[in-house]
Design an enzyme around this catalytic site. Structure first.
Site, PDB file in Angstrom:
ATOM      1  N   THR A  23       0.777  -1.232  -0.049  1.00 26.79           N
ATOM      2  CA  THR A  23      -0.104   0.002   0.092  1.00 26.79           C
ATOM      3  C   THR A  23       0.834   1.139  -0.274  1.00 26.79           C
ATOM      4  O   THR A  23       0.498   2.231  -0.672  1.00 26.79           O
ATOM      5  CB  THR A  23      -1.054  -0.026   1.106  1.00 26.79           C
ATOM      6  OG1 THR A  23      -1.938  -1.057   1.040  1.00 26.79           O
ATOM      7  CG2 THR A  23      -1.742   1.206   1.427  1.00 26.79           C
ATOM      8  N   SER A  72       1.862  -7.641  -0.432  1.00 30.33           N
ATOM      9  CA  SER A  72       2.606  -8.542   0.633  1.00 30.33           C
ATOM     10  C   SER A  72       1.979  -9.844   0.333  1.00 30.33           C
ATOM     11  O   SER A  72       2.590 -10.603   1.033  1.00 30.33           O
ATOM     12  CB  SER A  72       2.464  -7.979   2.077  1.00 30.33           C
ATOM     13  OG  SER A  72       1.090  -8.037   2.375  1.00 30.33           O
ATOM     14  N   THR A 104       1.271  -4.332   4.149  1.00 29.49           N
ATOM     15  CA  THR A 104       1.093  -4.543   5.703  1.00 29.49           C
ATOM     16  C   THR A 104       0.523  -6.069   6.021  1.00 29.49           C
ATOM     17  O   THR A 104       0.597  -6.485   7.257  1.00 29.49           O
ATOM     18  CB  THR A 104       0.206  -3.399   6.337  1.00 29.49           C
ATOM     19  OG1 THR A 104      -1.100  -3.662   5.688  1.00 29.49           O
ATOM     20  CG2 THR A 104       0.770  -2.015   6.329  1.00 29.49           C
TER      21      THR A 104
END
Length: 338
Positions: A23, A72, A104
């Site tokens: 992000t 991720s 994250t």
């Protein structure tokens, strides 16, 4: 890789800067898009991300590396191994700290793997964002600058791998993502953060204490052993456990009901897996708390997950199996985390 910024008489520390996407490195067409950007936005390079946050250069000059531009969810053991090699290479080139920007979703797992396998004194800091860099109210610039400041901070040396978001400094050993959208998603439920990043200074209120001995990977197999997680839920029948064994799992982490109890059917499947040589670690699906090495686990020959959540217990078990540690040593390594 090149060093950006002034070269002569530059008092700024040199920081390795590795971009992994996520992000923090995402742009959407709509500044109010904080939901659809993973599929419909675009990922930018590490260098472009730094260019969007020019004030980071007040604190450091950078050796920039584009590791990947992915969510991720696409980062796992193969990427961890390469990322570790890249961190070591930057340290060997003289970097005085490392910042890794990362999605994250699996950030806590990447951070914990590096925490267990890097034997470095320089700060290694992972950061990310909950809102893309293009969004109104994005936390990307503030998190990036905070991570750079921590990577430059003398008091961050020797603390292992750190995670910095939302003006907080966490240890990779303790931090977990707790919310899908909230900015305060990264928390250390049992211990709290190590410190904070304020406008005028970085405060570390406590040290990490004794760091675990780093696992050596240089002489080991390039692929980490397969370890699966079996998540308990009411009525779970052990199908996932049997499938993991059939697929060649070397270890299974049972994410049981608190304080670490699978269903009877799961327990039977785990006992059968153990008889076939699969190492079992009993963890808990609860956010808070620990799984003690109670008598029932010792009688079965299973390991307790202690203070590790299932995803972190999996990483530690993978490394223990890779290092061919015996049962007692694996228990010792697990018990070091709570």
């Amino acid at each position: 890789m090149s060093v950006d910024g002034p070269q002569a008489a530059d008092a700024r520390p040199v920081i390795g800067f590795i971009g992994c996407g996520g992000t923090i490195g995402s742009l959407a067409d709509d500044p109010l898009d904080v939901i659809d950007y993973p599929e419909h936005g675009r990922k930018i390079s590490a260098r472009e991300l730094l260019e969007r946050v020019p004030d980071a250069a007040r604190f450091a000059s950078f050796k920039v590396q584009d590791f990947s531009r992915v969510s991720s969810s696409a980062i796992g053991p193969a990427e961890w191994l390469q990322l570790r090699r890249d961190v070591l290479a930057l340290a060997a080139e003289g970097a005085q700290g490392i910042v890794i920007t990362h999605g994250t979703g699996t950030l806590e797992e990447t951070a914990f793997f590096l925490h267990l396998t890097l034997d470095l004194d320089i700060p290694v800091v992972l950061t990310g964002a909950q809102r893309p860099a293009s969004a109104v109210g994005s936390d990307a610039p503030a998190n990036l600058i905070a991570a750079v400041r921590v990577a430059c901070a003398p008091q961050a040396r020797g603390q292992g791998v750190l995670v910095v978001l939302n003006d907080e400094v966490h240890s990779a050993a303790q931090v977990v993502k707790t919310s899908t959208y909230r900015l305060q998603t990264f928390q250390s439920p049992e211990t709290g953060p190590l410190g904070t990043v304020d406008g005028d200074r970085i405060i570390l209120r406590r040290g990490l204490g004794d760091r675990p001995q780093a696992f050596s990977l240089d002489s080991q197999d390039p692929d980490l052993p397969a370890v699966h997680i079996a998540y308990s839920y009411a009525g779970a029948d052990g199908t996932a456990i049997r499938a993991a064994v059939a697929a060649g799992a070397r270890g299974i982490v049972s994410a049981g009901f608190a304080p670490g109890i699978p269903t009877p059917a799961e327990s039977a499947a785990l006992e059968d897996a153990h008889r076939q040589g699969v190492i079992i670690v009993q963890s808990s699906r609860a956010l808070h708390g620990r799984v003690a090495a109670r008598l029932a686990l010792r009688e079965k020959g299973w390991l307790a997950g202690h203070g590790l959540n299932p995803q972190k217990a999996r990483i530690l078990l993978m490394l223990c199996l890779n290092a061919r540690l015996d049962h007692a040593t694996m228990e010792t390594r697990l018990s070091a985390f709570g």
